[in-house]
Design a protein around this motif. Sequence first.
Motif, PDB file in Angstrom:
ATOM      1  N   MET A  56       2.132  73.187  69.779  1.00  0.00           N
ATOM      2  CA  MET A  56       3.520  73.142  70.473  1.00  0.00           C
ATOM      3  C   MET A  56       4.534  71.946  69.910  1.00  0.00           C
ATOM      4  O   MET A  56       3.966  70.934  69.570  1.00  0.00           O
ATOM      5  N   LEU A  76       7.435  69.140  69.631  1.00  0.00           N
ATOM      6  CA  LEU A  76       7.696  67.976  70.564  1.00  0.00           C
ATOM      7  C   LEU A  76       9.289  68.413  71.014  1.00  0.00           C
ATOM      8  O   LEU A  76       9.998  68.621  70.197  1.00  0.00           O
ATOM      9  N   VAL A  88      10.659  66.300  73.153  1.00  0.00           N
ATOM     10  CA  VAL A  88      11.459  64.851  73.974  1.00  0.00           C
ATOM     11  C   VAL A  88      12.259  64.378  72.715  1.00  0.00           C
ATOM     12  O   VAL A  88      11.585  64.026  71.581  1.00  0.00           O
ATOM     13  N   HIS A 108      14.878  61.067  71.569  1.00  0.00           N
ATOM     14  CA  HIS A 108      14.848  59.818  71.754  1.00  0.00           C
ATOM     15  C   HIS A 108      15.782  59.169  71.090  1.00  0.00           C
ATOM     16  O   HIS A 108      15.955  59.628  69.769  1.00  0.00           O
ATOM     17  N   GLU A 109      16.505  58.165  71.649  1.00  0.00           N
ATOM     18  CA  GLU A 109      17.311  57.554  70.475  1.00  0.00           C
ATOM     19  C   GLU A 109      16.569  56.888  69.379  1.00  0.00           C
ATOM     20  O   GLU A 109      17.458  56.967  68.188  1.00  0.00           O
ATOM     21  N   LEU A 110      15.639  56.749  69.313  1.00  0.00           N
ATOM     22  CA  LEU A 110      14.794  56.010  68.225  1.00  0.00           C
ATOM     23  C   LEU A 110      14.768  57.245  67.130  1.00  0.00           C
ATOM     24  O   LEU A 110      15.048  56.914  66.033  1.00  0.00           O
ATOM     25  N   HIS A 111      14.418  58.566  67.693  1.00  0.00           N
ATOM     26  CA  HIS A 111      14.286  59.364  66.792  1.00  0.00           C
ATOM     27  C   HIS A 111      15.722  59.527  65.855  1.00  0.00           C
ATOM     28  O   HIS A 111      15.625  59.935  64.639  1.00  0.00           O
ATOM     29  N   ARG A 129      17.995  57.291  65.003  1.00  0.00           N
ATOM     30  CA  ARG A 129      18.095  56.256  64.273  1.00  0.00           C
ATOM     31  C   ARG A 129      17.119  56.408  62.906  1.00  0.00           C
ATOM     32  O   ARG A 129      17.389  56.350  61.677  1.00  0.00           O
ATOM     33  N   ARG A 130      15.956  57.080  63.376  1.00  0.00           N
ATOM     34  CA  ARG A 130      14.834  57.283  62.099  1.00  0.00           C
ATOM     35  C   ARG A 130      15.147  58.315  61.425  1.00  0.00           C
ATOM     36  O   ARG A 130      14.778  58.521  60.302  1.00  0.00           O
ATOM     37  N   GLY A 153      18.179  59.448  60.517  1.00  0.00           N
ATOM     38  CA  GLY A 153      19.303  58.857  59.396  1.00  0.00           C
ATOM     39  C   GLY A 153      18.416  58.209  58.254  1.00  0.00           C
ATOM     40  O   GLY A 153      18.762  58.376  57.069  1.00  0.00           O
ATOM     41  N   LEU A 154      17.250  57.348  58.397  1.00  0.00           N
ATOM     42  CA  LEU A 154      16.740  56.738  57.410  1.00  0.00           C
ATOM     43  C   LEU A 154      15.809  57.829  56.417  1.00  0.00           C
ATOM     44  O   LEU A 154      15.629  57.891  55.143  1.00  0.00           O
ATOM     45  N   GLY A 178      18.138  59.884  54.511  1.00  0.00           N
ATOM     46  CA  GLY A 178      18.371  59.176  53.363  1.00  0.00           C
ATOM     47  C   GLY A 178      17.486  59.069  52.269  1.00  0.00           C
ATOM     48  O   GLY A 178      17.815  59.348  51.105  1.00  0.00           O
ATOM     49  N   LEU A 179      16.323  58.758  52.740  1.00  0.00           N
ATOM     50  CA  LEU A 179      15.048  58.577  51.741  1.00  0.00           C
ATOM     51  C   LEU A 179      14.835  60.002  51.222  1.00  0.00           C
ATOM     52  O   LEU A 179      14.469  60.022  49.960  1.00  0.00           O
ATOM     53  N   ASP A 216       1.050  67.464  74.211  1.00  0.00           N
ATOM     54  CA  ASP A 216       1.832  66.760  73.355  1.00  0.00           C
ATOM     55  C   ASP A 216       2.932  66.181  73.956  1.00  0.00           C
ATOM     56  O   ASP A 216       3.254  64.895  73.446  1.00  0.00           O
ATOM     57  N   THR A 261       3.995  61.994  73.755  1.00  0.00           N
ATOM     58  CA  THR A 261       5.164  61.611  73.250  1.00  0.00           C
ATOM     59  C   THR A 261       5.796  60.930  74.262  1.00  0.00           C
ATOM     60  O   THR A 261       6.412  59.477  73.891  1.00  0.00           O
ATOM     61  N   LEU A 273       6.757  56.610  73.829  1.00  0.00           N
ATOM     62  CA  LEU A 273       8.362  56.239  73.655  1.00  0.00           C
ATOM     63  C   LEU A 273       8.435  55.306  74.743  1.00  0.00           C
ATOM     64  O   LEU A 273       9.235  54.308  74.828  1.00  0.00           O
ATOM     65  N   ALA A 300      11.273  51.788  71.052  1.00  0.00           N
ATOM     66  CA  ALA A 300      12.635  51.567  70.183  1.00  0.00           C
ATOM     67  C   ALA A 300      12.990  49.922  70.209  1.00  0.00           C
ATOM     68  O   ALA A 300      13.111  49.400  70.884  1.00  0.00           O
ATOM     69  N   LEU A 348      19.075  52.749  56.975  1.00  0.00           N
ATOM     70  CA  LEU A 348      19.045  53.043  55.450  1.00  0.00           C
ATOM     71  C   LEU A 348      19.962  52.049  54.938  1.00  0.00           C
ATOM     72  O   LEU A 348      19.702  51.195  53.952  1.00  0.00           O
TER      73      LEU A 348
END
Lengths: 68, 331
Positions: free
Chosen positions: A1, A3, A5, A7-10, A12-13, A15-16, A19-20, B3, B7, B11, B19, B26
């Motif tokens: 299944m 994911l 959900v 989140h704002e954290l996702h 931001r990550r 973007g990183l 880039g990588l 799942d 999550t 979070l 967070a 970057l």
Amino acid sequence: MALQVEHELHGRRRGLNRGLGLILIGLVALVFVLTIVKILSLGDIAELESFDHVARPQIIPEQEGQPW
Amino acid sequence: MTDASITDASLTGPARGAASPHDPELRDFFALLKPKVMSLVVFCALVGLVAAPVAVNPFIAFVAILCIAVGGGASGALNMWWDADIDAVMKRTRNRPIPSGRVTPEAALALGLALSGFAVILLGLAAGPVPAALLAFTIFFYVVVYTMWLKRSTPQNIVIGGLSGALPPLIGWSVATGGIAIEPVLMVLLVFMWTPPHFWALALFVRSDYGDAGVPMLTEVRGRRATRNQIAIYAVLLVPVALGLAVSSVGGPIFLAVAAYVNWQFLSACLAVWRRNEAQAEADGYAAEKRAFKVSLSYTFLQFAALLAEALLQPFGYGGWDWVLRLAGAA
């Protein structure tokens, strides 16, 4: 299944990670083009065949007195 | 347990999934590479490469310059990793990625080591062992000799440590020729001997907090009079180095004209700093010291740009001294 959900954290990550990912793709492209450039700059095809360090009598220039 | 519930827990909980307000982006990692310093390194290395008498495949030249830039950036990251305690104390560096908490010291160390290895190995594959060894030495000198050893132990830190910032033209030259010669050594000397008066002129009129951070600066350890003397000595010693470059195979009339102008400007500005005492400097708001620093900003750039112009005019028959000698012979 998958994911679901978000989140704002996702964000931001992401973007990183993107880039990588681009940097890694760039590195692969860089090494590939460098290989092509190096091979094309060889004057003699025998030099290319020597790149794997395996002795091949057929690429050694024939000299007088040698049986091959 | 689904799942989704896993999550959600990751979070909302206080642990590692939470967070962080300073989760790295970057651009934080890019800031670790000191991009402004990197641009100077790239320019000097490019001039060394273009001024060399051997033509390089443009793509190999591009890869080599990229490796030199990344190697310079990697040493910047390792410098920030080691100096995080100093950076946290000083106003100018307080917002750098590590002291501000945006990047962990471990991540900076990993980035610096990985990029150093990448840059040296790829440069070795692209351009040969000599430039790769020189780049490895440059990184080692900046990180170990300057950052870890000299910076906190001697007021001559920027003199000796400046060598690492001066080496890129030599690396660029060795990319083209596979070896070293007197011309790139003179380019290295020009940057190496320019660094101390450039920084000390700034140190005379900017109240830095290096002392609070435990970094010995010449202005504080030996005094401001001694600093003025040293500035004058280096400015005088720079003149024969520039003249040597002018008469070398990479020099020419353009470089000679530019070098004569900027050396005259820099020498007169530094001698003005030397002739003054602290009371005179305070009286006019450190005008002479500010002028010496301002002139120093364009000193190396203009001379390296002139070397680049000499090299770029070479294919058209107007670079170096040959066309001047031809003209003189015909006249």
